[in-house]
Design a protein around this motif. Sequence first.
Motif, PDB file in Angstrom:
ATOM      1  N   ARG A 211       0.840  -1.189   0.000  1.00 46.52           N
ATOM      2  CA  ARG A 211       0.000   0.000   0.000  1.00 46.52           C
ATOM      3  C   ARG A 211       0.887   1.256   0.000  1.00 46.52           C
ATOM      4  NH1 ARG A 211      -3.751  -0.528   5.055  1.00 46.52           N
ATOM      5  NH2 ARG A 211      -1.906  -1.497   5.975  1.00 46.52           N
ATOM      6  N   SER A 212       0.364   2.295  -0.578  1.00 47.69           N
ATOM      7  CA  SER A 212       1.111   3.563  -0.601  1.00 47.69           C
ATOM      8  C   SER A 212       1.021   4.288   0.733  1.00 47.69           C
ATOM      9  CB  SER A 212       0.583   4.464  -1.720  1.00 47.69           C
ATOM     10  OG  SER A 212      -0.808   4.723  -1.546  1.00 47.69           O
ATOM     11  N   ALA A 213      -0.121   4.176   1.426  1.00 52.67           N
ATOM     12  CA  ALA A 213      -0.292   4.828   2.726  1.00 52.67           C
ATOM     13  C   ALA A 213       0.295   3.946   3.819  1.00 52.67           C
ATOM     14  CB  ALA A 213      -1.763   5.102   2.992  1.00 52.67           C
ATOM     15  N   LYS A 214       1.095   4.524   4.665  1.00 50.55           N
ATOM     16  CA  LYS A 214       1.735   3.783   5.751  1.00 50.55           C
ATOM     17  C   LYS A 214       0.871   3.849   7.013  1.00 50.55           C
ATOM     18  CE  LYS A 214       5.133   3.028   2.962  1.00 50.55           C
ATOM     19  NZ  LYS A 214       5.285   1.689   2.335  1.00 50.55           N
ATOM     20  N   GLU A 244      -7.914   3.628   0.528  1.00 45.43           N
ATOM     21  CA  GLU A 244      -7.294   3.304  -0.757  1.00 45.43           C
ATOM     22  C   GLU A 244      -8.136   2.259  -1.463  1.00 45.43           C
ATOM     23  OE1 GLU A 244      -2.516   4.040  -0.689  1.00 45.43           O
ATOM     24  OE2 GLU A 244      -3.239   2.143   0.124  1.00 45.43           O
ATOM     25  N   TYR A 246      -7.828  -0.812  -4.458  1.00 49.63           N
ATOM     26  CA  TYR A 246      -6.987  -1.659  -5.328  1.00 49.63           C
ATOM     27  C   TYR A 246      -7.810  -2.126  -6.514  1.00 49.63           C
ATOM     28  CZ  TYR A 246      -4.554  -5.781  -7.073  1.00 49.63           C
ATOM     29  OH  TYR A 246      -3.947  -6.698  -7.896  1.00 49.63           O
ATOM     30  N   SER A 252      -2.587  -2.310  -8.791  1.00 49.77           N
ATOM     31  CA  SER A 252      -1.975  -1.268  -7.962  1.00 49.77           C
ATOM     32  C   SER A 252      -3.038  -0.623  -7.075  1.00 49.77           C
ATOM     33  CB  SER A 252      -1.301  -0.207  -8.826  1.00 49.77           C
ATOM     34  OG  SER A 252      -2.265   0.474  -9.611  1.00 49.77           O
ATOM     35  N   TRP A 253      -2.561   0.024  -6.009  1.00 49.74           N
ATOM     36  CA  TRP A 253      -3.428   0.769  -5.103  1.00 49.74           C
ATOM     37  C   TRP A 253      -3.500   2.222  -5.537  1.00 49.74           C
ATOM     38  CZ3 TRP A 253      -6.180  -1.570  -1.277  1.00 49.74           C
ATOM     39  CH2 TRP A 253      -5.774  -2.852  -0.864  1.00 49.74           C
ATOM     40  N   THR A 254      -4.653   2.825  -5.339  1.00 50.80           N
ATOM     41  CA  THR A 254      -4.841   4.248  -5.608  1.00 50.80           C
ATOM     42  C   THR A 254      -5.227   4.937  -4.310  1.00 50.80           C
ATOM     43  OG1 THR A 254      -5.596   3.772  -7.862  1.00 50.80           O
ATOM     44  CG2 THR A 254      -6.096   5.962  -6.959  1.00 50.80           C
ATOM     45  N   HIS A 255      -4.379   5.884  -3.876  1.00 52.00           N
ATOM     46  CA  HIS A 255      -4.664   6.605  -2.639  1.00 52.00           C
ATOM     47  C   HIS A 255      -5.674   7.705  -2.925  1.00 52.00           C
ATOM     48  CE1 HIS A 255      -3.986   7.970   1.432  1.00 52.00           C
ATOM     49  NE2 HIS A 255      -3.850   9.226   0.986  1.00 52.00           N
TER      50      HIS A 255
END
Length: 434
Positions: A211-214, A244, A246, A252-255
């Motif tokens: 994931r892009s968000a931590k 997010e 997917y 891919s994931w989109t935030h």
Amino acid sequence: MFRHFIDQVQDLVDRHGFPPPPPPVTTVPPLHDRWCFLNLENDLSKDGCYDLIMKTKKSKLRETPSKKTQKDQKHTENPNSNESMDEIWKHFPEDLYESVIARLPVATFFRFRSVCQNWNSLLHSNNFTLQCTQPSQPWFYTITHENVNSGAMYDPVSKKWHHPIVPKIPTKMIILPVASAGGLLCFLDIGHRSFYVCNPLTSSFKQLPARSAKIWSRVSVGMILNENSTNYKIIWVATNGEYEIYDSIVNSWTHMESIPDCIGLPLSLNYGLQILSANGLMYFLRLDPDGIVSFDMDKRVWNQYLVPVPPHSRDHSLAECDGRMMLVGLVTKNAATCVSIWELQKMTLLWKEVDRMPNVMCLEFYGKHVKLSCLGNKGLIMLSIESKMMNRLVTYEISKKEWLKVPGCVPPHKRKQMWIACGTTFHPSLTAIA
């Protein structure tokens, strides 16, 4: 009596004499060879009639073959019957062969895969998987407290548990089922870092990209299939409003931007519940304030509805059946506890009770503090009712209002029943690919 009969016959013979003999016929033996009178005063073994009877009896015994002789005769008549059957199966058309197996119940796939390599390879044949009949009832995939590294699947039609072979997971962390769509299951590790998608029937397995968000706190997860497609989307939502999406097409994931302020943050969500998906919308059950939050996956629009929960109720879960929004929960009054079903009234946005678990089933919970977990949220749901000393499973079909007890989950070669920790529903499919 016999002596009286013989005396009458002898009297007739003395008066009228013997009748004239019939004309000789070559095919019929003479009369004196066919008929005789028993001499009851003498020994039967010395009588001529005795010899005639014994000869006739012996001849009939010789003419009637025994059962063993008849069986032996059948085998001798078809000495090559086994060889002919082997030839028939050897030249049996392959496409017809696949068509017959494809119509077997889904549960039989676990057994026939171990017959031979040819049968096991059928699962990778496009022609075979397209012909397979899909079950009308969903199955339940569960994780037990005793064995969190492998799942158990329950078939409500055959009322049997299945224990599939779990694919090798590229992590030592425990993963739990958090969502499902069609024949696919979505897993999340207990560290809330990695997502996985799996088809439990074919062992098709995939680890999703990072994931892009931590955000490593607990998140609420939902999954939905794209219309008329095998592609899918997954959404996770955090308490602070971040989320997010997917998409399996782009892998891919989109935030996305945070949830609008009108929804009200932080979100008090029950993270143990699966998000309800219906008609392209995702529904979340929130607390403080009580209500329902919806999200349109295509339009990316959020909405909130304030709906107070029924009094004296707890452990709520959302469900859906034929376009109707349902609520499942426990109702406790004094020492009595019961499972109730409510339906959302669209005009008043209030819950109306439509069904309740039979009293015979509820008696087992009297005076006990129990916890309710709902597995699945469409049409057919499984209720896990747990206390310190018991774990009862019950299925409820919303359309029929039918309550059925589920047999205990006992793994092969073991006797102890396992306790259900969590789970979800899915529709068994051989065509679903992670």
